[in-house]
Design a protein around this motif. Structure first.
Motif, mmCIF file in Angstrom:
data_model
loop_
_atom_site.group_PDB
_atom_site.id
_atom_site.type_symbol
_atom_site.label_atom_id
_atom_site.label_comp_id
_atom_site.label_asym_id
_atom_site.label_seq_id
_atom_site.Cartn_x
_atom_site.Cartn_y
_atom_site.Cartn_z
ATOM 1 N N SER A 1 -41.570 14.260 126.573
ATOM 2 C CA SER A 1 -42.307 13.111 127.113
ATOM 3 C C SER A 1 -42.409 11.998 126.075
ATOM 4 C CB SER A 1 -43.707 13.561 127.542
ATOM 5 O OG SER A 1 -44.401 12.526 128.192
ATOM 6 N N PRO A 2 -41.297 11.323 125.789
ATOM 7 C CA PRO A 2 -41.332 10.290 124.746
ATOM 8 C C PRO A 2 -42.266 9.126 125.060
ATOM 9 C CG PRO A 2 -39.246 10.267 125.954
ATOM 10 C CD PRO A 2 -39.954 11.518 126.359
ATOM 11 N N LEU A 3 -42.394 8.749 126.319
ATOM 12 C CA LEU A 3 -43.276 7.634 126.645
ATOM 13 C C LEU A 3 -44.737 7.990 126.378
ATOM 14 C CD1 LEU A 3 -41.695 6.169 129.905
ATOM 15 C CD2 LEU A 3 -41.290 5.543 127.507
ATOM 16 N N ARG A 4 -45.076 9.236 126.602
ATOM 17 C CA ARG A 4 -46.430 9.693 126.271
ATOM 18 C C ARG A 4 -46.673 9.592 124.772
ATOM 19 N NH1 ARG A 4 -48.349 15.960 126.983
ATOM 20 N NH2 ARG A 4 -50.394 15.775 125.955
ATOM 21 N N VAL A 5 -45.680 9.964 123.982
ATOM 22 C CA VAL A 5 -45.812 9.884 122.529
ATOM 23 C C VAL A 5 -45.956 8.433 122.082
ATOM 24 C CG1 VAL A 5 -44.600 10.238 120.344
ATOM 25 C CG2 VAL A 5 -44.654 12.051 122.057
ATOM 26 N N LEU A 6 -45.147 7.541 122.638
ATOM 27 C CA LEU A 6 -45.234 6.129 122.260
ATOM 28 C C LEU A 6 -46.606 5.559 122.598
ATOM 29 C CD1 LEU A 6 -41.710 4.909 123.433
ATOM 30 C CD2 LEU A 6 -42.465 5.342 121.081
ATOM 31 N N ALA A 7 -47.125 5.913 123.766
ATOM 32 C CA ALA A 7 -48.456 5.439 124.148
ATOM 33 C C ALA A 7 -49.511 5.972 123.181
ATOM 34 C CB ALA A 7 -48.776 5.876 125.575
ATOM 35 N N ARG A 8 -49.369 7.229 122.791
ATOM 36 C CA ARG A 8 -50.324 7.819 121.853
ATOM 37 C C ARG A 8 -50.244 7.136 120.488
ATOM 38 N NH1 ARG A 8 -55.157 9.807 120.757
ATOM 39 N NH2 ARG A 8 -55.129 11.068 118.844
ATOM 40 N N LEU A 9 -49.045 6.888 120.019
ATOM 41 C CA LEU A 9 -48.892 6.221 118.725
ATOM 42 C C LEU A 9 -49.513 4.831 118.745
ATOM 43 C CD1 LEU A 9 -45.244 7.235 117.731
ATOM 44 C CD2 LEU A 9 -47.376 8.121 116.763
ATOM 45 N N HIS A 10 -49.325 4.110 119.843
ATOM 46 C CA HIS A 10 -49.931 2.778 119.920
ATOM 47 C C HIS A 10 -51.445 2.874 119.969
ATOM 48 C CE1 HIS A 10 -51.174 -1.095 121.854
ATOM 49 N NE2 HIS A 10 -50.450 -1.505 120.831
ATOM 50 N N LEU A 11 -51.962 3.844 120.700
ATOM 51 C CA LEU A 11 -53.410 4.034 120.762
ATOM 52 C C LEU A 11 -53.971 4.321 119.375
ATOM 53 C CD1 LEU A 11 -55.900 4.385 122.645
ATOM 54 C CD2 LEU A 11 -55.346 6.816 122.725
ATOM 55 N N VAL A 12 -53.290 5.172 118.632
ATOM 56 C CA VAL A 12 -53.733 5.518 117.285
ATOM 57 C C VAL A 12 -53.623 4.310 116.359
ATOM 58 C CG1 VAL A 12 -53.131 6.897 115.244
ATOM 59 C CG2 VAL A 12 -53.252 7.976 117.491
ATOM 60 N N ALA A 13 -52.534 3.561 116.473
ATOM 61 C CA ALA A 13 -52.352 2.381 115.626
ATOM 62 C C ALA A 13 -53.446 1.354 115.859
ATOM 63 C CB ALA A 13 -50.984 1.749 115.895
ATOM 64 N N ALA A 14 -53.777 1.113 117.104
ATOM 65 C CA ALA A 14 -54.757 0.077 117.443
ATOM 66 C C ALA A 14 -56.187 0.556 117.291
ATOM 67 C CB ALA A 14 -54.530 -0.396 118.881
ATOM 68 N N GLY A 15 -56.377 1.845 117.091
ATOM 69 C CA GLY A 15 -57.718 2.410 117.116
ATOM 70 C C GLY A 15 -58.653 1.888 116.050
ATOM 71 N N GLY A 16 -58.111 1.472 114.910
ATOM 72 C CA GLY A 16 -58.984 1.028 113.835
ATOM 73 C C GLY A 16 -59.202 -0.463 113.793
ATOM 74 N N ALA A 17 -58.594 -1.197 114.741
ATOM 75 C CA ALA A 17 -58.671 -2.655 114.690
ATOM 76 C C ALA A 17 -59.631 -3.184 115.729
ATOM 77 C CB ALA A 17 -57.290 -3.261 114.918
#
Length: 317
Positions: free
Chosen positions: A130-146
């Protein structure tokens, strides 16, 4: 990932788009769309060069006893380099020293890169299915601290515990939403519809697998994500992490000791954007240059880890 040219890509379709389409031609055994890329001029040399560099790291005597330390250091240096390409070019010791990554824009970029680097290592098993799920998770994690302000046409809302939630986090951009990515190519964005179609095609390529070398697949994943810039922010950090996931998950660098982000940064931000433009052109020559650029980036990342091994051996790290 389609036969259509992205907006602003310079008419690659007219000259023959070399990017894989990811579509089924209706034959009993659909062709592997990545194999032709492995046969482009210089691709085999790029693959061989990376393998030689990675083998040198794995053959170092320090890796027999302290491979976990080398892998951890590679992840840290990769995150630092990814943040540098996104505009936060900090010295490695400053990254080690800092504990708060929310004080200013550069600190938030660095925090995003560190979080994504740590998260990527936990998503290898999910990526292939599920690569799209991984990409969504990575973006969520990246944006989480901003602290995320509202993008065009959207507004943030207050969630539980007073957190500010934002609808643009963890999903592809919608029509009317802007993209804030300093490390992206200077090309117009593909439309939302084209972006969605090409993301689906990319996901199908990952799920179906390929006989092409992992470097070729990694280069396509990285290049396609940066050509599309599917999220409103942090596309570069996510794309570079995805490239590394492919290299690790593909078995070329199972311990993650060839941080390609280091090599992309070492070759320079201008060269990186130019190489991304080569990918976006869709031409065979452009694709060949992009694959070579990615191969060189992985080589340089491996060289960095050799230096880490030498330092550990001397007791200097």
């Amino acid at each position: 990932m389609t036969a259509n040219t992205p907006q602003g890509s310079g008419g690659a379709a007219a000259s023959g788009d070399a990017r894989p389409s990811g579509t089924d031609t209706g034959s009993a055994t659909p062709p592997d769309p990545l194999l032709p890329l492995a046969e482009l001029p210089g691709a085999a040399e790029a693959v061989a060069g990376m393998r030689k560099a990675v083998d040198r790291v794995y053959g170092h005597r320090v890796m027999r006893r302290r491979s976990a330390e080398v892998s951890s250091e590679a992840a840290l240096r990769g995150a630092r380099a990814s943040a540098a390409l996104a505009g936060a070019d900090w010295a490695l010791e400053e990254v080690r020293r800092r504990g708060d990554f929310s004080a200013d824009p550069e600190a938030r970029i660095m925090g995003a890169a560190l979080r994504v680097s740590a998260e990527a290592g936990q998503l290898l098993d999910i990526w292939r299915a599920s690569p799209l799920r991984v990409l969504a998770r990575l973006h969520l994690v990246a944006a989480g601290g901003a602290p995320l302000g509202a993008s065009a046409g959207t507004a943030g809302r207050t969630g539980t515990a007073g957190r500010v939630e934002h609808p643009a986090v963890g999903r592809p951009r919608l029509a009317g939403e802007d993209v804030d990515d300093p490390d992206g190519p200077a090309l117009p964005l593909p439309s939302v519809d084209e972006t969605a179609a090409r993301l689906e095609a990319l996901a199908r390529l990952v799920v179906s697998g390929s006989g092409a070398p992992a470097l070729v697949t990694a280069a396509v994943v990285h290049g396609e994500l940066m050509a599309l810039r599917p999220f409103t922010s942090h596309n570069g950090v996510v794309a570079r992490a995805a490239e590394r996931i492919v290299l690790v998950g593909g078995g070329l660098d199972p311990k993650g000791v060839a941080p390609c982000e280091v090599g992309h940064a070492e070759q320079g931000a201008e060269a990186y954007r130019e190489a991304l433009g080569d990918y976006a052109s869709g031409t065979a020559a452009g694709m060949a240059r992009w694959i070579a650029h990615c191969g060189r980036a992985a080589e340089l990342g491996a060289r960095e880890s050799v230096a880490v091994c030498e330092a550990l051996q001397r007791g200097a790290a």
